[in-house]
Design a protein around this motif. Structure first.
Motif, short mmCIF file in Angstrom:
data_model
loop_
_atom_site.label_atom_id
_atom_site.label_comp_id
_atom_site.label_asym_id
_atom_site.label_seq_id
_atom_site.Cartn_x
_atom_site.Cartn_y
_atom_site.Cartn_z
N GLU A 133 0.82 -1.08 -0.11
CA GLU A 133 0.05 0.16 0.11
C GLU A 133 0.87 1.44 0.11
N LYS A 134 1.93 1.18 0.57
CA LYS A 134 2.79 2.57 0.79
C LYS A 134 3.51 2.57 -0.58
N LEU A 135 3.61 1.57 -1.36
CA LEU A 135 4.17 1.55 -2.96
C LEU A 135 3.14 2.15 -3.99
N LEU A 136 1.84 1.56 -3.57
CA LEU A 136 0.74 2.09 -4.32
C LEU A 136 0.25 3.48 -4.18
N ARG A 137 0.70 3.93 -2.95
CA ARG A 137 0.36 5.29 -2.22
C ARG A 137 -1.17 5.31 -1.99
#
Length: 421
Positions: free
Chosen positions: A363-367
């Motif tokens: 989720e951090k990667l996808l923002r």
């Protein structure tokens, strides 16, 4: 293909034989990566492309490579080399070379490990103009004296980040060292980690840079969702979803080879036809499973990340992450197997307690947060876990509205039938 669509490819600078081949393959119009890359590649420019599979990048380098080879006299040796990480991807690129080059009379060959090399030795003895290869087998045959690369004028590195993940980067550098410095080089990668950036800087000269989508953004045509479910409840939930309406052709990802075998065997015992592919499977077994999956006679294919990177199959309606990947970027690669070329698709992930940090990394990667899918777990199986409360977002970070305490989002999982392309 209508004349206007055919002329769209001709407008990129492609020759009549290639436009005719593209027309016979049923292409409707160039994809963004093809529009950006082909004109400069035809001019002999080095190119750095950031593009995921399913964007049309194979044609973006194969078409100009074939045209440039056809326009120059044969030298009696390999003139173009395509390096790719997996045998499946090597075979698929070779098939595209055959299709696009059907009117040009060029010779090509493909070599990869996992099979006997005698047939490959025979193919090399015919002096191919173009060679598609995986790094390991290429080095083996070079060391045995079957291959010389001193006449290569075009070098393509495809899926460079995956070659890095698979530990091939040193082999790639050894191969590049044997290729003439006076050449055209095209490097494609779905992500640009530091090591790939350093490699690009060392081998590309004044490259054209092309990118067709945000490097860290999943396909907009993929509906993503996550089930919070403990490990022992995953099997029953998977079976339930696979029997759902609209689930047509599904790719299931596991973290390990043993896990792929186990999940596939459990599905077969439950009456759901499936097969597993991974590095321990023979090449013939992998090809049979892929062919059945591609033809639609095998509804479920269970795969590990390394085995699935080269899979390019139309009509995958669902991707299910039975195990979340350890590397967040792998999630983007996985779900990119559905929702391709504008078609819709669904990506469903299972997340147990131990995998929550992995989900946070994705989720951090996808923002952004992946929506929680609420569904019923079959009777007698562990219940779906309560989703964790949304974290307070830091300034500039992703966030979603907080749900009432003790409640899940009202949305229920409804598999969606993918549109045909």
């Amino acid at each position: 293909m209508p004349v206007a669509q055919a002329s769209a490819f001709a407008a990129l600078g492609l020759s009549a034989p290639l436009v005719r081949a593209v027309q016979q393959e049923g292409y409707e119009k160039p994809t963004p990566i093809q529009t950006q890359a082909i004109p400069d590649a035809l001019q002999g420019r080095d190119l750095l492309g950031c593009a995921q599979t399913g964007t049309g990048k194979t044609a973006a380098f194969v078409l100009p490579m074939l045209q440039r080879l056809a326009a120059t006299p044969r030298t009696g040796g390999i003139r173009a080399l395509v390096l790719t990480p997996t045998r499946e991807l090597a075979a698929q690129i070779c098939e595209r070379v055959s299709a696009y080059g059907q009117h040009l009379g060029l010779r090509h060959a493909v070599i990869y490990g996992g099979v006997g090399q005698r047939a490959q030795e025979i193919a090399l003895s015919r002096n191919p103009d173009l060679l598609v290869a995986t790094p390991g087998r290429l080095l083996d045959l070079m060391q045995q004296g079957f291959i010389r690369l001193d006449r290569v004028s075009i070098l393509v590195l495809d899926e460079a980040d995956r070659m890095l993940d698979m530990g091939f980067i040193h082999d790639v550098r050894r191969i590049i060292a044997t290729v003439p410095k006076a050449r055209q080089t095209l490097l494609f990668s779905a992500t640009m980690p530091r090591e790939i950036g350093a490699l690009a800087d060392s081998i590309l000269i004044d490259p054209v840079r092309v990118s067709v989508s945000p490097q860290r953004t999943a396909a907009d045509t993929v509906e993503q969702s996550v089930f919070y479910v403990e490990k022992e409840g995953k099997r029953a939930l998977l079976e339930k979803l696979l029997r759902g309406q609209g689930v047509e052709r599904t790719l299931v990802f596991t973290r390990t080879k043993h896990g792929a075998n186990r999940v596939s065997e459990q599905l077969v015992r439950a009456g759901i036809d499936s097969a597993a592919i991974h590095g321990n499977k023979s090449q013939s077994a992998r090809e049979r499973a892929l062919e059945r999956f591609r033809a639609g006679s095998l509804p479920v294919l269970v795969a590990t990340d390394l085995a699935a990177r080269g899979i390019d199959v139309e009509g995958v309606s669902h991707v299910i992450n039975y195990d979340l990947p350890n590397v967040p970027e792998s999630y983007v690669h996985r779900i990119g197997r559905t929702g391709r070329a504008g078609a819709s698709g669904s990506a469903i992930s299972f997340c147990n307690t131990e995998e929550r940090p992995l989900l946070a990394g994705i989720e951090k990667l996808l923002r952004r947060r992946i929506p929680v899918a609420e569904g019923e777990v079959p009777r007698g199986e562990p219940a779906v876990m309560q989703a964790p409360a949304p974290r307070q977002a830091a300034p500039g970070n992703y966030a979603r509205p907080a749900a009432p305490s003790g409640a899940r989002p009202a949305r229920r999982f409804q598999p969606r039938r993918s549109r045909s392309r």
